[in-house]
Motif scaffolding. Structure first.
Motif, PDB file in Angstrom:
ATOM      1  N   TYR A  99      -8.792  15.538  25.855  1.00  0.00           N
ATOM      2  CA  TYR A  99      -7.545  15.403  25.110  1.00  0.00           C
ATOM      3  C   TYR A  99      -6.854  14.093  25.475  1.00  0.00           C
ATOM      4  O   TYR A  99      -7.007  13.593  26.582  1.00  0.00           O
ATOM      5  N   ASP A 100      -6.064  13.556  24.546  1.00  0.00           N
ATOM      6  CA  ASP A 100      -5.265  12.381  24.872  1.00  0.00           C
ATOM      7  C   ASP A 100      -3.968  12.827  25.543  1.00  0.00           C
ATOM      8  O   ASP A 100      -3.753  14.027  25.766  1.00  0.00           O
TER       9      ASP A 100
ATOM     10  N   THR B  18      -1.069  13.151  24.469  1.00  0.00           N
ATOM     11  CA  THR B  18      -0.202  14.006  23.657  1.00  0.00           C
ATOM     12  C   THR B  18      -0.796  15.397  23.434  1.00  0.00           C
ATOM     13  O   THR B  18      -0.197  16.213  22.761  1.00  0.00           O
ATOM     14  N   GLY B  19      -1.991  15.624  23.981  1.00  0.00           N
ATOM     15  CA  GLY B  19      -2.633  16.920  23.819  1.00  0.00           C
ATOM     16  C   GLY B  19      -3.549  17.020  22.624  1.00  0.00           C
ATOM     17  O   GLY B  19      -4.085  18.086  22.331  1.00  0.00           O
ATOM     18  N   GLU B  20      -3.756  15.897  21.922  1.00  0.00           N
ATOM     19  CA  GLU B  20      -4.659  15.886  20.772  1.00  0.00           C
ATOM     20  C   GLU B  20      -6.102  15.753  21.266  1.00  0.00           C
ATOM     21  O   GLU B  20      -6.392  14.977  22.168  1.00  0.00           O
ATOM     22  N   ILE B  21      -7.003  16.500  20.631  1.00  0.00           N
ATOM     23  CA  ILE B  21      -8.426  16.421  20.985  1.00  0.00           C
ATOM     24  C   ILE B  21      -8.977  15.080  20.530  1.00  0.00           C
ATOM     25  O   ILE B  21      -8.765  14.667  19.394  1.00  0.00           O
ATOM     26  N   ILE B  22      -9.642  14.367  21.428  1.00  0.00           N
ATOM     27  CA  ILE B  22     -10.221  13.066  21.067  1.00  0.00           C
ATOM     28  C   ILE B  22     -11.733  13.048  21.186  1.00  0.00           C
ATOM     29  O   ILE B  22     -12.388  12.146  20.682  1.00  0.00           O
TER      30      ILE B  22
ATOM     31  N   ASN C 236     -14.633  13.363  18.377  1.00  0.00           N
ATOM     32  CA  ASN C 236     -14.336  14.603  17.672  1.00  0.00           C
ATOM     33  C   ASN C 236     -14.417  14.328  16.173  1.00  0.00           C
ATOM     34  O   ASN C 236     -13.410  14.180  15.498  1.00  0.00           O
TER      35      ASN C 236
END
Length: 151
Positions: free
Chosen positions: A108-109, A111-115, A26
């Motif tokens: 997403y990782d 934690t919900g972060e887009i990777i 991303n």
């Protein structure tokens, strides 16, 4: 990027997919982390050239007129947690134009972060050519019909 042992069977399957399976980061250039061997027949570049943007970034071969549209679709997919389906032209290694169809989804990782993003890309150039030929034939038939009615 090495794959866990349990995924090796899946990797072999994906590597032999006739289109282009990919995983990218991303970032602004969507740097490719993994791409299947099918990328060579679509882009003219081998996987080693695209991975990590070693020779060229896949993003740079996308027609510039479509980059804003693609970015907006991916942004919406991330925001809405959905997949995308896109059609756009690219310039291959030999400079020719090809149309591709892409289906992908955000990754997403924990934690919900887009990777990054994963998906498939297929060459649809022949279909696009046939659609163009059909539109021209319809247009010509309409002109002939109008001329016949006017006579």
């Amino acid at each position: 990027m090495p794959w866990p042992e349990a995924r090796c069977g899946i990797r072999k399957l994906i590597e032999h997919y006739p289109g282009m399976a990919y995983r990218c980061t991303n970032n602004a250039e969507y740097t490719i982390e993994f791409v299947s061997n099918g990328c060579a027949s679509i882009t003219g570049y081998n996987p080693e050239e695209l991975i990590g943007s070693r020779t060229i970034s896949f993003y740079t071969i996308i027609d510039p007129e479509y980059k804003e549209y693609i970015q907006a679709e991916w942004d919406a997919a991330v925001r809405d947690g959905r997949s995308v389906q896109l059609e756009y032209p690219i310039r291959t290694a030999d400079g020719s134009k090809k149309w591709v169809w892409e289906q992908g989804l955000p990754v997403y990782d924990r934690t919900g972060e887009i990777i990054g993003f994963e998906g498939f890309i297929a060459d649809i150039s022949e279909r696009k050519y046939m659609e163009s030929e059909l539109r021209m034939a319809i247009r010509e038939a309409e002109i002939a019909r109008q001329e016949a009615e006017a006579a």
